[in-house]
Design a protein around this motif. Structure first.
Motif, PDB file in Angstrom:
ATOM      1  N   LEU A  52     -41.882  13.527   7.575  1.00 48.10           N
ATOM      2  CA  LEU A  52     -43.114  12.788   7.320  1.00 48.10           C
ATOM      3  C   LEU A  52     -43.125  12.163   5.927  1.00 48.10           C
ATOM      4  N   LEU A  53     -42.614  12.886   4.940  1.00 44.88           N
ATOM      5  CA  LEU A  53     -42.533  12.337   3.587  1.00 44.88           C
ATOM      6  C   LEU A  53     -41.584  11.147   3.530  1.00 44.88           C
ATOM      7  N   GLU A  54     -40.476  11.245   4.249  1.00 45.66           N
ATOM      8  CA  GLU A  54     -39.535  10.126   4.280  1.00 45.66           C
ATOM      9  C   GLU A  54     -40.166   8.910   4.952  1.00 45.66           C
ATOM     10  N   GLN A  55     -40.947   9.122   5.999  1.00 49.71           N
ATOM     11  CA  GLN A  55     -41.639   8.018   6.657  1.00 49.71           C
ATOM     12  C   GLN A  55     -42.668   7.384   5.713  1.00 49.71           C
ATOM     13  N   ALA A  56     -43.376   8.207   4.962  1.00 49.44           N
ATOM     14  CA  ALA A  56     -44.339   7.681   3.990  1.00 49.44           C
ATOM     15  C   ALA A  56     -43.622   6.830   2.944  1.00 49.44           C
ATOM     16  N   TRP A  57     -42.462   7.299   2.494  1.00 50.70           N
ATOM     17  CA  TRP A  57     -41.679   6.568   1.507  1.00 50.70           C
ATOM     18  C   TRP A  57     -41.308   5.189   2.042  1.00 50.70           C
ATOM     19  N   LEU A  58     -40.904   5.142   3.311  1.00 55.18           N
ATOM     20  CA  LEU A  58     -40.502   3.876   3.925  1.00 55.18           C
ATOM     21  C   LEU A  58     -41.664   2.902   4.106  1.00 55.18           C
ATOM     22  N   GLN A  59     -42.880   3.403   4.106  1.00 57.52           N
ATOM     23  CA  GLN A  59     -44.059   2.550   4.277  1.00 57.52           C
ATOM     24  C   GLN A  59     -44.467   1.863   2.975  1.00 57.52           C
ATOM     25  N   LEU A  60     -43.762   2.141   1.890  1.00 59.95           N
ATOM     26  CA  LEU A  60     -44.103   1.586   0.579  1.00 59.95           C
ATOM     27  C   LEU A  60     -42.944   0.758   0.015  1.00 59.95           C
ATOM     28  N   PRO A  61     -42.571  -0.333   0.692  1.00 62.64           N
ATOM     29  CA  PRO A  61     -41.405  -1.101   0.250  1.00 62.64           C
ATOM     30  C   PRO A  61     -41.673  -2.067  -0.906  1.00 62.64           C
ATOM     31  N   GLY A  62     -42.912  -2.204  -1.315  1.00 63.46           N
ATOM     32  CA  GLY A  62     -43.258  -3.205  -2.319  1.00 63.46           C
ATOM     33  C   GLY A  62     -42.677  -2.936  -3.700  1.00 63.46           C
ATOM     34  N   ASP A  63     -42.640  -3.987  -4.514  1.00 64.41           N
ATOM     35  CA  ASP A  63     -42.151  -3.883  -5.887  1.00 64.41           C
ATOM     36  C   ASP A  63     -43.288  -3.753  -6.902  1.00 64.41           C
ATOM     37  N   ASP A  64     -44.527  -3.654  -6.394  1.00 68.26           N
ATOM     38  CA  ASP A  64     -45.662  -3.510  -7.312  1.00 68.26           C
ATOM     39  C   ASP A  64     -45.646  -2.110  -7.936  1.00 68.26           C
TER      40      ASP A  64
END
Length: 64
Positions: free
Chosen positions: A11-23
């Motif tokens: 689940l943590l890895e999936q959350a990480w993948l949901q934040l691809p932005g450079d902001d």
């Protein structure tokens, strides 16, 4: 109740993948999630093992 560390990591890895932005918020969030991802196996493998009862099978078979 035992924790499901494998699922928590997934689940943590999936959350990480949901934040691809450079902001800034996305970058800081990924760094924080990285720390959590590393903490899961550390916590899982550092907990003490609970003692188990060793069953004498010969004695258990005789009692039945």
């Amino acid at each position: 109740m035992q924790s499901n560390f494998g699922h928590a990591r997934e689940l943590l890895e999936q959350a990480w993948l949901q934040l691809p932005g450079d902001d800034e918020t996305s970058v800081k969030s990924r760094l924080a999630i990285d720390i959590l991802i590393e903490a899961v196996p550390t916590g899982e493998h550092s907990k003490p093992y609970r003692q188990t009862e060793i069953i004498d099978f010969k004695r258990a078979a005789k009692s039945k």
